[in-house]
Design an enzyme around this catalytic site. Structure first.
Site, PDB file in Angstrom:
ATOM      1  N   GLY A  79     -33.130   7.469 -16.683  1.00  0.00           N
ATOM      2  CA  GLY A  79     -34.489   7.599 -16.160  1.00  0.00           C
ATOM      3  C   GLY A  79     -34.509   7.312 -14.670  1.00  0.00           C
ATOM      4  O   GLY A  79     -33.556   6.736 -14.125  1.00  0.00           O
ATOM      5  N   GLN A  84     -38.382   4.427  -6.918  1.00  0.00           N
ATOM      6  CA  GLN A  84     -36.989   4.045  -6.643  1.00  0.00           C
ATOM      7  C   GLN A  84     -36.354   4.880  -5.530  1.00  0.00           C
ATOM      8  O   GLN A  84     -35.343   4.497  -4.965  1.00  0.00           O
ATOM      9  CB  GLN A  84     -36.143   4.176  -7.920  1.00  0.00           C
ATOM     10  N   CYS A 125     -30.829  -1.053 -14.647  1.00  0.00           N
ATOM     11  CA  CYS A 125     -31.678  -0.376 -13.672  1.00  0.00           C
ATOM     12  C   CYS A 125     -30.809   0.103 -12.512  1.00  0.00           C
ATOM     13  O   CYS A 125     -29.967  -0.658 -12.018  1.00  0.00           O
ATOM     14  CB  CYS A 125     -32.749  -1.351 -13.171  1.00  0.00           C
ATOM     15  N   LEU A 126     -31.028   1.351 -12.106  1.00  0.00           N
ATOM     16  CA  LEU A 126     -30.234   1.897 -10.999  1.00  0.00           C
ATOM     17  C   LEU A 126     -30.537   1.161  -9.691  1.00  0.00           C
ATOM     18  O   LEU A 126     -29.731   1.193  -8.768  1.00  0.00           O
ATOM     19  CB  LEU A 126     -30.503   3.400 -10.851  1.00  0.00           C
ATOM     20  N   HIS A 167     -40.084   0.994 -18.986  1.00  0.00           N
ATOM     21  CA  HIS A 167     -39.335   0.510 -17.822  1.00  0.00           C
ATOM     22  C   HIS A 167     -39.710   1.338 -16.577  1.00  0.00           C
ATOM     23  O   HIS A 167     -39.974   0.780 -15.511  1.00  0.00           O
ATOM     24  CB  HIS A 167     -37.835   0.628 -18.140  1.00  0.00           C
ATOM     25  N   GLU A 168     -39.759   2.677 -16.747  1.00  0.00           N
ATOM     26  CA  GLU A 168     -40.063   3.556 -15.592  1.00  0.00           C
ATOM     27  C   GLU A 168     -41.526   3.402 -15.171  1.00  0.00           C
ATOM     28  O   GLU A 168     -41.838   3.434 -13.977  1.00  0.00           O
ATOM     29  CB  GLU A 168     -39.759   5.023 -15.925  1.00  0.00           C
ATOM     30  N   HIS A 171     -41.919   0.572 -12.911  1.00  0.00           N
ATOM     31  CA  HIS A 171     -41.539   0.884 -11.522  1.00  0.00           C
ATOM     32  C   HIS A 171     -42.744   1.431 -10.751  1.00  0.00           C
ATOM     33  O   HIS A 171     -42.957   1.081  -9.589  1.00  0.00           O
ATOM     34  CB  HIS A 171     -40.423   1.932 -11.485  1.00  0.00           C
TER      35      HIS A 171
HETATM   36  O1  K1U Z   1     -33.227   2.606 -12.831  1.00  0.00           O
HETATM   37  C1  K1U Z   1     -33.758   3.095 -13.804  1.00  0.00           C
HETATM   38  O2  K1U Z   1     -34.956   2.974 -13.979  1.00  0.00           O
HETATM   39  C2  K1U Z   1     -32.910   3.874 -14.779  1.00  0.00           C
HETATM   40  C3  K1U Z   1     -32.370   3.019 -15.912  1.00  0.00           C
HETATM   41  C4  K1U Z   1     -33.257   3.240 -17.135  1.00  0.00           C
HETATM   42  C5  K1U Z   1     -33.127   2.276 -18.246  1.00  0.00           C
HETATM   43  C6  K1U Z   1     -31.898   1.967 -18.825  1.00  0.00           C
HETATM   44  C7  K1U Z   1     -31.822   1.087 -19.893  1.00  0.00           C
HETATM   45  C8  K1U Z   1     -32.974   0.538 -20.390  1.00  0.00           C
HETATM   46  C9  K1U Z   1     -34.170   0.827 -19.815  1.00  0.00           C
HETATM   47  C10 K1U Z   1     -34.262   1.704 -18.757  1.00  0.00           C
HETATM   48  C11 K1U Z   1     -30.939   3.443 -16.179  1.00  0.00           C
HETATM   49  O3  K1U Z   1     -30.677   4.546 -16.504  1.00  0.00           O
HETATM   50  S1  K1U Z   1     -29.692   2.278 -15.978  1.00  0.00           S
HETATM   51  C12 K1U Z   1     -28.224   3.137 -16.496  1.00  0.00           C
HETATM   52  C13 K1U Z   1     -28.091   3.241 -17.973  1.00  0.00           C
HETATM   53  O4  K1U Z   1     -28.610   2.431 -18.695  1.00  0.00           O
HETATM   54  C14 K1U Z   1     -27.321   4.361 -18.581  1.00  0.00           C
HETATM   55  C15 K1U Z   1     -26.657   5.276 -17.812  1.00  0.00           C
HETATM   56  C16 K1U Z   1     -25.956   6.315 -18.405  1.00  0.00           C
HETATM   57  C17 K1U Z   1     -25.938   6.446 -19.758  1.00  0.00           C
HETATM   58  C18 K1U Z   1     -26.594   5.533 -20.543  1.00  0.00           C
HETATM   59  C19 K1U Z   1     -27.297   4.491 -19.958  1.00  0.00           C
HETATM   60 ZN    ZN Z   2     -35.187   0.796 -13.203  1.00  0.00          ZN
END
Ligand code: K1U
Ligand code: ZN
Length: 209
Positions: A79, A84, A125-126, A167-168, A171
């Site tokens: 996401g 962000q 979270c990225l 979560h998004e 943000h």
């Molecule tokens: O930064 C963000 O908002 C994106 C975040 C979203 C998220 C992940 C886990 C739980 C809630 C919300 C991410 O994508 S972090 C990276 C991640 O979890 C992931 C990346 C690649 C494949 C699977 C998971």
């Molecule tokens: Zn995030």
């Protein structure tokens, strides 16, 4: 007769070559039209800005969504919220599928129902790279949002999709998931990321000389 068959075969080969070239040209054009955006890192104060509703469903919005999707897939993430990438408008892209081909675009999203039961999920979270921790949220949510063409749609989410949507949407309200954690954990994370930021800055300065 034989020369006619040969001419037909040549024509078919030329058509095929043209189709391949056309596809290649359009794929280059498509790629050149998209851009990777840089993702703000916690504790950047711009992550706490409130996103405004989208009012114009125009070409600029389509380009923003295309760039956000490319940035999310490349990261990789499941996401990304416009906040962000330092764009303070209510735009989210999500793809929780294993095949990474089911992009959801949420514009001006609203949670219109949440379940009473709650679950704890290990979130990442990225904008907070390398940190994962448990956050408790409603297990299911019902969301109303706009599509890129300006039409309204509603859907119910559960499991990872429900976690990701919430979560998004946080943000967009300027909230980062570490704010659900204890002040002690949050401060440790903040110090760790600030230290990393200083080191990356030094490395950039060294490689620039
Ligand atoms: O930064 C963000 O908002 C994106 C975040 C979203 C998220 C992940 C886990 C739980 C809630 C919300 C991410 O994508 S972090 C990276 C991640 O979890 C992931 C990346 C690649 C494949 C699977 C998971
Ligand atoms: Zn995030």
């Amino acid at each position: 007769m034989r020369s006619e068959i040969a001419a037909d075969a040549n024509c078919a080969r030329a058509c095929l070559r043209l189709r391949v070239l056309t596809c290649y040209f359009f794929s280059l054009l498509h790629k050149s039209c998209m851009a990777l955006l840089s993702i703000l890192r916690y504790p950047d104060p711009r992550l706490h800005k409130l996103a405004m509703p989208v009012t114009d469903f125009d070409e600029r919005l389509k380009q923003l969504v295309a760039d956000m999707a490319e940035t999310m897939y490349k990261a990789p993430g499941i996401g990304l919220a416009a906040t962000q990438v330092d764009v303070h408008e209510q735009v989210i892209v999500i793809d929780t599928s294993d095949t990474r081909d089911q992009l959801r675009v949420l514009i001006n999203p609203l949670i219109i129902w949440t379940s009473d039961d709650r679950q704890v999920y290990e979130e990442g979270c990225l904008s907070v790279p390398g940190i994962y921790d448990g956050v408790e949220r409603p297990t299911q949510v019902r969301v109303r949002s706009y599509s890129l063409d300006g039409s309204v749609h509603e859907f119910e989410a559960e499991g990872l999709l429900a976690v990701c949507v919430q979560h998004e949407m946080d943000h967009l309200k300027g909230k980062v998931f570490v704010e659900y954690l204890s002040p002690l954990k949050r401060n440790r994370i903040k110090s760790k990321l600030q230290k990393e930021e200083r080191e990356m800055k030094k490395e950039r300065q060294v490689s620039a000389h």
